[in-house]
Design a protein around this motif. Structure first.
Motif, PDB file in Angstrom:
ATOM      1  N   PRO A 157       0.820  -1.221   0.000  1.00  0.00           N
ATOM      2  CA  PRO A 157       0.000   0.000   0.000  1.00  0.00           C
ATOM      3  C   PRO A 157       0.850   1.266   0.000  1.00  0.00           C
ATOM      4  CG  PRO A 157      -0.762  -1.577   1.659  1.00  0.00           C
ATOM      5  CD  PRO A 157       0.548  -2.089   1.155  1.00  0.00           C
ATOM      6  N   VAL A 158       0.383   2.270  -0.724  1.00  0.00           N
ATOM      7  CA  VAL A 158       1.017   3.590  -0.717  1.00  0.00           C
ATOM      8  C   VAL A 158       0.493   4.350   0.496  1.00  0.00           C
ATOM      9  CG1 VAL A 158       1.257   5.759  -1.990  1.00  0.00           C
ATOM     10  CG2 VAL A 158       1.227   3.581  -3.223  1.00  0.00           C
ATOM     11  N   VAL A 159       1.397   4.990   1.238  1.00  0.00           N
ATOM     12  CA  VAL A 159       1.024   5.617   2.498  1.00  0.00           C
ATOM     13  C   VAL A 159       0.386   6.979   2.232  1.00  0.00           C
ATOM     14  CG1 VAL A 159       1.836   6.442   4.745  1.00  0.00           C
ATOM     15  CG2 VAL A 159       2.876   4.414   3.695  1.00  0.00           C
ATOM     16  N   VAL A 160      -0.929   7.023   2.322  1.00  0.00           N
ATOM     17  CA  VAL A 160      -1.700   8.266   2.257  1.00  0.00           C
ATOM     18  C   VAL A 160      -2.833   8.143   3.273  1.00  0.00           C
ATOM     19  CG1 VAL A 160      -1.182   8.794  -0.166  1.00  0.00           C
ATOM     20  CG2 VAL A 160      -3.163   7.369   0.393  1.00  0.00           C
ATOM     21  N   ASP A 161      -3.448   9.273   3.607  1.00  0.00           N
ATOM     22  CA  ASP A 161      -4.564   9.234   4.544  1.00  0.00           C
ATOM     23  C   ASP A 161      -5.854   8.782   3.875  1.00  0.00           C
ATOM     24  OD1 ASP A 161      -3.259  10.277   7.008  1.00  0.00           O
ATOM     25  OD2 ASP A 161      -2.904  12.027   5.734  1.00  0.00           O
ATOM     26  N   ARG A 162      -6.040   9.171   2.613  1.00  0.00           N
ATOM     27  CA  ARG A 162      -7.227   8.741   1.869  1.00  0.00           C
ATOM     28  C   ARG A 162      -6.878   8.560   0.410  1.00  0.00           C
ATOM     29  NH1 ARG A 162     -12.453  12.182   2.390  1.00  0.00           N
ATOM     30  NH2 ARG A 162     -11.071  13.977   2.772  1.00  0.00           N
ATOM     31  N   ASP A 163      -7.489   7.566  -0.192  1.00  0.00           N
ATOM     32  CA  ASP A 163      -7.316   7.250  -1.615  1.00  0.00           C
ATOM     33  C   ASP A 163      -8.680   7.445  -2.278  1.00  0.00           C
ATOM     34  OD1 ASP A 163      -7.189   5.913  -4.113  1.00  0.00           O
ATOM     35  OD2 ASP A 163      -5.661   4.528  -3.400  1.00  0.00           O
ATOM     36  N   LEU A 164      -8.823   8.513  -3.081  1.00  0.00           N
ATOM     37  CA  LEU A 164     -10.107   8.876  -3.682  1.00  0.00           C
ATOM     38  C   LEU A 164     -10.055   8.727  -5.192  1.00  0.00           C
ATOM     39  CD1 LEU A 164     -10.919  12.185  -1.738  1.00  0.00           C
ATOM     40  CD2 LEU A 164     -11.607   9.850  -1.160  1.00  0.00           C
ATOM     41  N   ALA A 213      -7.585  19.314   7.711  1.00  0.00           N
ATOM     42  CA  ALA A 213      -6.299  20.012   7.631  1.00  0.00           C
ATOM     43  C   ALA A 213      -5.169  19.054   7.985  1.00  0.00           C
ATOM     44  CB  ALA A 213      -6.296  21.217   8.574  1.00  0.00           C
ATOM     45  N   GLY A 214      -4.140  19.044   7.146  1.00  0.00           N
ATOM     46  CA  GLY A 214      -2.961  18.235   7.406  1.00  0.00           C
ATOM     47  C   GLY A 214      -2.997  16.850   6.810  1.00  0.00           C
ATOM     48  N   GLU A 215      -4.131  16.407   6.250  1.00  0.00           N
ATOM     49  CA  GLU A 215      -4.159  15.066   5.684  1.00  0.00           C
ATOM     50  C   GLU A 215      -3.564  15.060   4.282  1.00  0.00           C
ATOM     51  OE1 GLU A 215      -7.946  13.231   5.057  1.00  0.00           O
ATOM     52  OE2 GLU A 215      -8.872  15.046   4.275  1.00  0.00           O
ATOM     53  N   ARG A 216      -3.153  13.875   3.873  1.00  0.00           N
ATOM     54  CA  ARG A 216      -2.600  13.684   2.529  1.00  0.00           C
ATOM     55  C   ARG A 216      -3.560  12.835   1.715  1.00  0.00           C
ATOM     56  NH1 ARG A 216       3.281  11.400   2.272  1.00  0.00           N
ATOM     57  NH2 ARG A 216       3.796  13.621   2.188  1.00  0.00           N
ATOM     58  N   LEU A 217      -3.914  13.342   0.523  1.00  0.00           N
ATOM     59  CA  LEU A 217      -4.829  12.635  -0.354  1.00  0.00           C
ATOM     60  C   LEU A 217      -4.088  12.075  -1.562  1.00  0.00           C
ATOM     61  CD1 LEU A 217      -7.949  14.995  -0.550  1.00  0.00           C
ATOM     62  CD2 LEU A 217      -7.466  13.185   1.099  1.00  0.00           C
ATOM     63  N   ARG A 218      -4.467  10.862  -1.957  1.00  0.00           N
ATOM     64  CA  ARG A 218      -4.143  10.367  -3.294  1.00  0.00           C
ATOM     65  C   ARG A 218      -5.428  10.482  -4.092  1.00  0.00           C
ATOM     66  NH1 ARG A 218      -1.657   4.479  -5.170  1.00  0.00           N
ATOM     67  NH2 ARG A 218      -1.705   4.892  -7.424  1.00  0.00           N
ATOM     68  N   LEU A 219      -5.398  11.336  -5.087  1.00  0.00           N
ATOM     69  CA  LEU A 219      -6.581  11.618  -5.885  1.00  0.00           C
ATOM     70  C   LEU A 219      -6.390  11.036  -7.278  1.00  0.00           C
ATOM     71  CD1 LEU A 219      -9.287  13.011  -6.369  1.00  0.00           C
ATOM     72  CD2 LEU A 219      -8.040  15.135  -6.812  1.00  0.00           C
ATOM     73  N   ARG A 220      -7.257  10.102  -7.652  1.00  0.00           N
ATOM     74  CA  ARG A 220      -7.220   9.474  -8.971  1.00  0.00           C
ATOM     75  C   ARG A 220      -8.301  10.137  -9.826  1.00  0.00           C
ATOM     76  NH1 ARG A 220      -4.946   4.031  -8.269  1.00  0.00           N
ATOM     77  NH2 ARG A 220      -4.729   3.515  -6.049  1.00  0.00           N
ATOM     78  N   VAL A 221      -7.899  10.902 -10.823  1.00  0.00           N
ATOM     79  CA  VAL A 221      -8.839  11.632 -11.673  1.00  0.00           C
ATOM     80  C   VAL A 221      -8.929  10.926 -13.019  1.00  0.00           C
ATOM     81  CG1 VAL A 221      -9.473  13.863 -12.659  1.00  0.00           C
ATOM     82  CG2 VAL A 221      -8.163  13.780 -10.527  1.00  0.00           C
ATOM     83  N   ILE A 270      -0.952  13.580  -5.673  1.00  0.00           N
ATOM     84  CA  ILE A 270      -0.768  13.640  -4.224  1.00  0.00           C
ATOM     85  C   ILE A 270      -0.985  15.089  -3.815  1.00  0.00           C
ATOM     86  CG2 ILE A 270       0.830  13.399  -2.296  1.00  0.00           C
ATOM     87  CD1 ILE A 270       0.001  10.731  -3.365  1.00  0.00           C
ATOM     88  N   ILE A 271      -1.931  15.307  -2.895  1.00  0.00           N
ATOM     89  CA  ILE A 271      -2.251  16.674  -2.472  1.00  0.00           C
ATOM     90  C   ILE A 271      -2.135  16.741  -0.957  1.00  0.00           C
ATOM     91  CG2 ILE A 271      -3.936  18.543  -2.524  1.00  0.00           C
ATOM     92  CD1 ILE A 271      -5.236  17.285  -4.905  1.00  0.00           C
ATOM     93  N   GLU A 272      -1.277  17.635  -0.488  1.00  0.00           N
ATOM     94  CA  GLU A 272      -1.188  17.915   0.942  1.00  0.00           C
ATOM     95  C   GLU A 272      -2.260  18.946   1.275  1.00  0.00           C
ATOM     96  OE1 GLU A 272       0.740  16.165   2.698  1.00  0.00           O
ATOM     97  OE2 GLU A 272       2.279  15.429   1.323  1.00  0.00           O
ATOM     98  N   MET A 273      -3.167  18.583   2.162  1.00  0.00           N
ATOM     99  CA  MET A 273      -4.266  19.478   2.505  1.00  0.00           C
ATOM    100  C   MET A 273      -3.778  20.457   3.577  1.00  0.00           C
ATOM    101  SD  MET A 273      -5.970  18.067   0.260  1.00  0.00           S
ATOM    102  CE  MET A 273      -7.235  19.335   0.309  1.00  0.00           C
ATOM    103  N   ASN A 274      -3.137  21.517   3.082  1.00  0.00           N
ATOM    104  CA  ASN A 274      -2.474  22.478   3.965  1.00  0.00           C
ATOM    105  C   ASN A 274      -3.284  23.753   4.167  1.00  0.00           C
ATOM    106  OD1 ASN A 274      -2.226  23.535   1.427  1.00  0.00           O
ATOM    107  ND2 ASN A 274       0.015  23.408   1.334  1.00  0.00           N
ATOM    108  N   GLY A 275      -4.585  23.709   3.865  1.00  0.00           N
ATOM    109  CA  GLY A 275      -5.437  24.860   4.118  1.00  0.00           C
ATOM    110  C   GLY A 275      -5.804  24.971   5.592  1.00  0.00           C
ATOM    111  N   LYS A 276      -6.564  25.977   5.904  1.00  0.00           N
ATOM    112  CA  LYS A 276      -6.940  26.241   7.292  1.00  0.00           C
ATOM    113  C   LYS A 276      -8.292  25.620   7.620  1.00  0.00           C
ATOM    114  CE  LYS A 276      -4.437  30.648   7.462  1.00  0.00           C
ATOM    115  NZ  LYS A 276      -4.545  32.106   7.721  1.00  0.00           N
TER     116      LYS A 276
END
Length: 468
Positions: A157-164, A213-221, A270-276
């Motif tokens: 598995p690739v280490v991300v918080d969510r795979d969408l 905030a702070g989670e890492r997403l793997r986004l498959r578009v 890969i998107i780092e969710m660095n918003g507030k």
């Protein structure tokens, strides 16, 4: 093109694809993961509460069809039943599979007639983001909803918080929520193809996608549209592209900060969710000049940070693709021709504007409709040989060119070496530009090579490459 503001307010938060549980028959091989689904009419709600349902064509009654998740290098069996009023097949887009499983009617299999079933069996050699769709009456069947995601998971598995997974579809709806007619309109076929007025992600037009905030997403578009090209900008965020068309690449920011995908193309981000926390950020589709719109909102919840410091960026493991030997390659030049405002001669009986024949051609030859089983190949490549295709777009329109059964390296554009080492199965070629692609012809059979703007495919821009 008139596009309603309501219809283009997009999200995917509550519309995640539902994974389909594998079925095992008592006499089936327990080592083969098996799925079953049916192509059938249904009604679904695409545009939200208070808006009418839309009659569509579906896999197992849903739009998009079930998300199939399998493991790399593990065999899979998929039994497809047809309850439509016409023939169909399923093409497993981007999978390097045996030719007999490729889903092209007449060329690789007999079409699945109404009331009948067909069993597809293959072992996916590559991990990545792929998808499935018909290859019979493609313009109408895909345009009425027949599409789904096929995710091949890595061995580790690739280490991300969510795979969408976000599967994008483009619909042309009338005021009563029905799919408008006019498929195969000759004027559209000779230009950009059938572009709709409603865009959905995972079958709905919701408003936001919720993140922490702070989670890492793997986004498959996945762009499953008939003709629409998308160019996505993530305001306040810096996505990194880690794969194209299911094949890993060196992580890099998208060119000019925009993820551009033509029909059939995919990107893993890969998107780092660095918003507030509590803030909202827009994702904009501004591919078409003067027609930019809000694709959806990224909405941060009020929860505390998932982590203070980002983890090390994961790199996807490479797939077992044979590396092209450019020093010993054979080269074939392919001219993309025809269409409105294009070349004035086409061959094979075609005429400008599609009057009396095909609208598009490659090297003066056209294959229309679903293709013809007796169509001679454009050329033959010896098995195991490296092949370079020099593609020259002589038309006034963009073409996403898809090769079945193989992935290829994009080695240059407009005679300039590609600075990114990337593999694809679909390459987007702008009007009056060129691209060179290279692949090892290691998968024997007759393989389709065509434009994935479906109007262009069905009206001539389709051919066969033989590997023997």
């Amino acid at each position: 093109m008139r596009v309603s503001r309501r219809a283009l307010m997009l999200s995917a938060g509550s519309a995640a694809l539902e994974s389909m549980a594998p079925l095992h028959r008592g006499f089936a091989d327990p080592d083969i993961k098996e799925f079953r689904f049916t192509a059938e009419p249904a009604s679904v709600n695409l545009t939200g509460v208070g808006h009418p349902d839309t009659p569509v064509w579906t896999y197992n009654g849903t739009v998009p069809g079930p998300e199939l998740r399998v493991r790399q290098a593990e065999p899979v069996r998929i039994v497809v039943s047809n309850k439509l009023g016409e023939h169909t097949t399923v093409h497993w887009h981007g999978i390097r599979l045996p030719n007999a499983m490729d889903g092209v009617p007449g060329l690789t299999q007999k079409p699945i007639r109404p009331g009948e079933s067909f069993t597809y069996e293959f072992t996916p050699p590559d991990a990545g983001t792929f998808w499935y769709h018909p290859h019979v009456d493609s313009l109408q069947q895909l345009g009425r909803g027949l599409a789904g995601a096929l995710i091949v998971e890595e061995r580790e598995p690739v280490v991300v918080d969510r795979d969408l997974t976000w599967l994008i579809e483009d619909w042309r709806l009338d005021h009563e929520g029905r799919i408008a007619g006019g498929f195969g309109n000759r004027m559209e076929a000779g230009m950009s193809g059938r572009i709709g007025n409603t865009v959905t992600i995972n079958g709905r037009v919701p408003e936001t996608v919720s993140v922490k905030a702070g989670e890492r997403l793997r986004l498959r578009v996945i762009n499953a549209a008939l003709a629409r090209i998308v160019g996505l900008r993530f305001e306040g965020h810096k996505p990194l592209v880690v794969a194209y068309d299911g094949q890993p690449c060196d992580p890099h920011p998208p060119e000019d900060g925009r993820v551009v995908l033509g029909p059939a193309m995919r990107a893993d981000l890969i998107i780092e969710m660095n918003g507030k926390s509590g803030q909202t950020y827009r994702v904009i589709d501004d591919y078409y000049k003067d027609l930019a719109y809000k694709f959806f909102d990224i909405a941060y919840d009020q929860q505390p940070l998932v982590r203070e410091h980002p983890q090390q960026l994961p790199k996807l493991p490479e797939n077992p693709l044979p590396e092209p030997d450019l020093t010993a390659a054979e080269r074939h030049e392919i001219a993309l021709q025809g269409g409105m405002m294009g070349m004035s001669t086409m061959g094979s009986g075609g005429m400008m504007g599609g009057m009396g024949g095909a609208t598009w051609a490659m090297n003066g030859m056209s294959m229309t409709g679903d293709g013809q089983p007796d169509m001679p190949p454009l050329f033959t490549v010896k098995r195991g040989k490296t092949c370079v295709l020099a593609l020259r777009n002589e038309t006034a329109w963009w073409h996403p060119m898809h090769l079945h059964g193989h992935s290829f390296r994009v080695i240059s554009r407009n005679a300039k070496p590609n600075p990114i080492r990337e593999w694809r199965d679909t390459v987007l070629i702008p009007a009056h530009e060129t691209a060179e692609i290279a692949f090892v012809a290691d998968n024997p059979g007759d393989w389709m090579f065509h434009c994935h703007v479906t109007d262009h495919q069905e009206s001539g821009m389709m051919t066969v490459i033989r590997i023997a």
